[in-house]
Each structure stands twice: as C-alpha cells, then as structure tokens.
Motif scaffolding. Structure first.
Motif, PDB file in Angstrom:
ATOM      1  N   TYR A 192       0.859  -1.324   0.099  1.00  0.00           N
ATOM      2  CA  TYR A 192      -0.056   0.037   0.159  1.00  0.00           C
ATOM      3  C   TYR A 192       1.002   1.218   0.192  1.00  0.00           C
ATOM      4  N   HIS A 236      -4.044   5.557  -4.553  1.00  0.00           N
ATOM      5  CA  HIS A 236      -5.178   5.651  -3.080  1.00  0.00           C
ATOM      6  C   HIS A 236      -5.064   4.373  -2.697  1.00  0.00           C
ATOM      7  N   ALA A 238      -6.982   0.893  -2.380  1.00  0.00           N
ATOM      8  CA  ALA A 238      -8.229   0.329  -2.657  1.00  0.00           C
ATOM      9  C   ALA A 238      -8.708  -0.237  -1.403  1.00  0.00           C
ATOM     10  N   ASP A 239      -9.978  -1.170  -1.924  1.00  0.00           N
ATOM     11  CA  ASP A 239     -10.916  -1.682  -0.739  1.00  0.00           C
ATOM     12  C   ASP A 239     -10.099  -3.057  -0.388  1.00  0.00           C
ATOM     13  N   ASN A 240      -9.246  -3.475  -1.046  1.00  0.00           N
ATOM     14  CA  ASN A 240      -8.512  -4.698  -0.587  1.00  0.00           C
ATOM     15  C   ASN A 240      -7.128  -4.355   0.037  1.00  0.00           C
ATOM     16  N   GLY A 241      -6.866  -2.894   0.303  1.00  0.00           N
ATOM     17  CA  GLY A 241      -5.955  -2.616   1.194  1.00  0.00           C
ATOM     18  C   GLY A 241      -4.744  -2.342   0.429  1.00  0.00           C
ATOM     19  N   GLN A 244      -3.602   1.397  -5.479  1.00  0.00           N
ATOM     20  CA  GLN A 244      -4.335   1.491  -6.597  1.00  0.00           C
ATOM     21  C   GLN A 244      -4.553   3.051  -7.126  1.00  0.00           C
ATOM     22  N   ARG A 249     -10.544   9.671  -8.561  1.00  0.00           N
ATOM     23  CA  ARG A 249     -10.592  10.203  -7.151  1.00  0.00           C
ATOM     24  C   ARG A 249      -9.442  11.521  -7.211  1.00  0.00           C
TER      25      ARG A 249
END
Length: 267
Positions: A192, A236, A238-241, A244, A249
């Motif tokens: 991340y 940024h 993403a929802d999976n951590g 991305q 955005r």
C-alpha cells in the motif's frame, strides 16, 4: 507553488523551454513556467533532464514534505498538475509527452502500444536535438515510444536505468535525457502507498533525482539547463488494502511537478 495546469500542457511547456516547436496538436504551454525560467537568467535551455517517477501523488509531497529536500534543492519551482482519466500509466504518460487527450492519442485504458500521435520526442528530433530515453524494459515508455528516432536504453530495473543515466549525463552527448523509474508503483500495488517498502521506494526515487540533477549541475555547467521531476498520476488505497489508481479520485488525479533552471557558468 503555481496554479495547477493540465497534463496536456506539459509537452508544449517543455518544448517552449527548449526553444522548439511543440508536438503537433499539443495544448499550448502553461505560461508561467517560461516566465520563471527567464527570471532565473535562462532564455532557452540547452540541456534538460526529465525524470519521470511512476505514481507519485501530490498528497505524498504534502505528507512527507521534508523528504523532498533533494528535489527542491535542484528543482524549486512546483507546479500542481491535473492528470488524465483513466489515471493509469500509459494513458497519462501518453498525454504528458504528446500534449493531447487520451481520446486523441488513442490510449484510453491500460493498453501499451506504439503511439502514432506526434510527441515531444518527435518534436525534439525535428529540431535536431539529441535525445536519450532510459527506461525499464516493458514499461510504458519502452513500448509507447519504441519507434522514435532517439537513443533508447532499455534496462532491467531502476538501478540499471539510473546508472546508465549517470553515464549519459557525464558524457554530455545528449541535449535531453529522459529517465523513467517504477519501483514505487510496483511496491505500492503489492503493499500500500505508505507501507515501509513503498516509502523506501519513494525515497529511492527522490535520491535518484537528487543525484542525477546534481550531476547535471556539474556535467552540464557550461549549458543553460533544466531539470524536472514529472510524475504521471497519483495513488490511493483500494478496498483490498493495496495501492491503486485509475479512478477519478482526487488522490489519483493530482500530482506535482518540479522544475529547476540554471544559466551556464560564464568564464
């Protein structure tokens, strides 16, 4: 820091600093870049280092400002840049180096193929400039501009790229040296954006730019010159951590370019 501009204005801005005609159809340059160049005693640059780190967002500078000291030491003019949609590498660097929107240059998704659109590389060649592109193999830079009449040095990874860039700057046989680095993008996708490894990769890019720009200051001392830090888009979580980009955005769309100008040393 200047008002922000569009990624479509970058190619013509760089062309203007070099005193050449911009790519065909490129949006006109952001005028203050040339004004600030002239304010530093430079009417037209003879040498340019264009350093392109992948996925380095504006918010990373805002959060880790002190880390950017090596960049600011060599390139103190900061220009916020709004990138393209989708905010992915071939789309954004395609626009940066052609000065036109994705719809015009023909890459509108994550698709790497040779660009037919006239580019900054073509404009430089027409003007008789000697150009070196140093990039990671199979990267967007490797593929999008693979048929241009420039000197291409395609190497396994960032360390090899930066070592070759050092050689080229020291040799002073090229008017423009374009350098692409991708470690931060690779690592933040695997982890991340603020993981320990990703931030170390960001520091590697900053250090590489500082070293190459500092080398240009000495090796190109007898030329009016420019160095520039030119990321393609942001990032940024993403929802999976994982890291991305590609969306609309603000974290993905906003990046920050830095320019430095210096006149030739006079005897």
């Amino acid at each position: 820091m200047l008002n922000d501009c569009s990624m479509t204005q970058v190619a013509a801005g760089i062309a203007g600093c070099l005193g050449i005609e911009p790519p065909v159809d490129a949006e006109r340059a952001y005028p203050l870049v040339g004004d600030l160049m002239r304010a530093r005693g430079v009417e037209r640059v003879e040498r340019a280092l264009l350093f392109c780190p992948d996925a380095v967002a504006l918010w990373l500078y805002q959060r880790y400002t002190s880390w950017y000291a090596p960049v600011l030491a060599e390139a103190p003019v900061a220009l916020p840049v709004r990138t393209m949609l989708p905010s992915v590498t071939p789309v954004c660097f395609g626009t940066m180096f052609t000065g036109v929107t994705p719809y015009v240059h023909g890459i509108e998704c994550y698709d790497k193929h040779i660009l037919a659109q006239d580019s900054l590389f073509d404009a430089l060649v027409r003007a008789g400039k000697r150009v070196a592109l140093v990039a990671v193999a199979d990267s967007s830079f490797d593929i999008l501009f693979s048929d241009r009449a420039i000197d291409r040095f395609i190497l396994p990874y960032d360390g090899d790229v930066n070592a070759k860039a050092r050689e080229l700057i020291e040799a002073d046989e090229h008017d423009v040296v374009v350098v692409y680095n991708q470690e931060f993008d690779d690592v933040m996708h695997a982890t991340y954006p603020e993981s320990k490894r990703a931030l170390e990769a960001l520091e590697h890019h900053i250090a590489a730019f500082g070293e190459l720009a500092g080398l240009a200051r000495t090796a190109w001392a007898h030329h009016d010159r420019m160095v520039a830090w030119l990321p393609d888009h942001g990032v940024h979580i993403a929802d999976n951590g994982h890291g991305q980009h590609g969306s609309d955005r603000e974290d993905d769309l906003n990046t920050l370019h830095f320019y430095g100008f210096a006149p030739a040393a006079r005897a």
